[in-house]
Design an enzyme around this catalytic site. Structure first.
Site, mmCIF file in Angstrom:
data_model
loop_
_atom_site.group_PDB
_atom_site.id
_atom_site.type_symbol
_atom_site.label_atom_id
_atom_site.label_comp_id
_atom_site.label_asym_id
_atom_site.label_seq_id
_atom_site.Cartn_x
_atom_site.Cartn_y
_atom_site.Cartn_z
ATOM 1 C CE1 TYR A 245 0.333 1.943 4.245
ATOM 2 C CE2 TYR A 245 0.834 -0.380 4.560
ATOM 3 C CZ TYR A 245 0.875 0.926 5.010
ATOM 4 O OH TYR A 245 1.456 1.236 6.209
ATOM 5 C CB CYS A 246 1.485 4.045 -1.665
ATOM 6 S SG CYS A 246 0.188 4.280 -2.887
ATOM 7 N NE ARG A 247 -1.139 11.968 0.683
ATOM 8 C CZ ARG A 247 -1.967 12.566 -0.166
ATOM 9 N NH1 ARG A 247 -2.061 12.138 -1.414
ATOM 10 N NH2 ARG A 247 -2.699 13.597 0.216
ATOM 11 N N GLY B 172 -3.996 -0.526 -2.626
ATOM 12 C CA GLY B 172 -4.252 0.900 -2.769
ATOM 13 C C GLY B 172 -3.631 1.773 -1.706
ATOM 14 C CB ILE C 35 -2.661 4.651 4.198
ATOM 15 C CG1 ILE C 35 -2.986 4.372 5.671
ATOM 16 C CG2 ILE C 35 -2.096 6.042 3.980
ATOM 17 C CD1 ILE C 35 -1.764 4.400 6.576
#
Length: 327
Positions: free
Chosen positions: A290-292, A316, A318
């Site tokens: 996941y990332c931002r 997807g 956070i």
């Protein structure tokens, strides 16, 4: 996950795909300089007014992008559809030949307008190139609607039905028609959001045929290494069921420190090529990424697959994680 959140993720995913498509095309075009190459940025812009779109900003964002590494290659996410008999077919089943992947619906005027051109091209190159014409089944479209339209028009190219919405979700489709051209190894080369004509399609296919293959990388990468896109609910379920899962945050360290999902380790997407094989030694481990917002996780997951990791799942950003985060 609510409807608004899903829509936001879809738009972000599509932006990422179109960015990579433009980058890949521009790099290849500069290197090989084929005389008949598609101008993807131009086709995306000129097609805006012809597409049945819920979010015109995606292709606009793609056309405004300026640069990318010459090493960028983007593995097309796999998904499953049904053929007319109800048999399940995966995009990855078509590897070995270049693929024309088109998303359409029978209620979409520009989709219907471009199909005679696709039929002409398919009649000429169908033995060399696989066509995957995917009808987006949903609120406005049934499998019967799509099949009846194809029958009435007498089209002979292969038609598939996205009855579970997996293709639409994995590719973040917010506007149709959308066409992606994928090489024989399963990598996106170029694409267009909006209607394209016969000449552009033929030029794109010629570009596909000119693509060099990376034999050494293909031989080194396990055949079962694939990219998977999952929902955040599914990611949560997997984390609860298997405590050995590697939860990978691919944001910068400073972002991670501001708040992350409990149990995650940080490995910035920009450092995956240099650090992953030293720090993630089990290439068969299940890795959730996941990332931002979902953009970096998409590229990071594909980078891991390129390195030979066999169980990589992207869920997807956070920003839309509906569960607890820690510092």
């Amino acid at each position: 996950m609510n409807k608004k959140t899903k829509t936001t993720l879809a738009i972000l995913a599509f932006v990422a795909f179109m960015l990579v498509s433009v980058f890949a095309y521009n790099n290849i075009a500069k290197k090989n300089k084929p005389s008949n190459a598609i101008d993807l940025a131009a086709s995306s812009i000129s097609s805006q007014s012809q597409s049945s779109s819920a979010s015109p900003t995606a292709a606009e964002s793609a056309s405004q992008s300026e640069s990318s590494s010459e090493q960028d290659r983007f593995l097309a996410p796999d998904f499953t559809v049904e053929d007319s008999s109800g048999k399940s077919v995966k995009l990855s089943d078509l590897r070995g030949k270049p693929v024309v992947l088109n998303f359409w619906a029978s209620w979409c005027p520009p989709c219907k307008a471009e199909m005679p051109d696709f039929e002409k091209v398919y009649a000429d190159v169908g033995d060399e190139v696989s066509f995957m014409m995917v009808d987006l089944v949903g609120d406005r479209e049934t499998k019967e609607d799509g099949a009846e339209f194809i029958k009435e028009q007498g089209f002979t190219f292969p038609v598939y039905f996205d009855v579970a919405g997996e293709g639409a979700m994995n590719y973040g489709i917010t506007s149709i028609p959308t066409t992606l051209l994928i090489d024989a190894e399963g990598y996106i080369v170029t694409g267009s959001q909006g209607m394209i004509d016969e000449e552009s399609l033929r030029k794109g296919i010629e570009l596909l045929k000119q693509m060099p293959t990376d034999t050494e990388k293909t031989e080194d990468k396990p055949m079962n290494a694939e990219y998977h896109k999952i929902t955040q609910e599914k990611a949560k379920e997997m984390l609860e069921q298997d405590k050995n899962i590697v939860l990978l945050d691919v944001r910068a360290q400073s972002e991670y420190d501001e708040g992350h999902i409990e149990g995650a380790i940080v490995l910035p997407d920009t450092e995956i090529a240099a650090r992953a094989e030293d720090e993630l030694t089990d290439k068969d481990a299940v890795i959730l990424v996941y990332c931002r917002s979902g953009r970096r996780s998409l590229g990071a997951a594909n980078a891991l697959v390129e390195l030979g990791y066999t169980n990589v799942y992207d869920f997807g950003g956070i920003l839309d994680w509906p569960y607890e985060v820690v510092k």
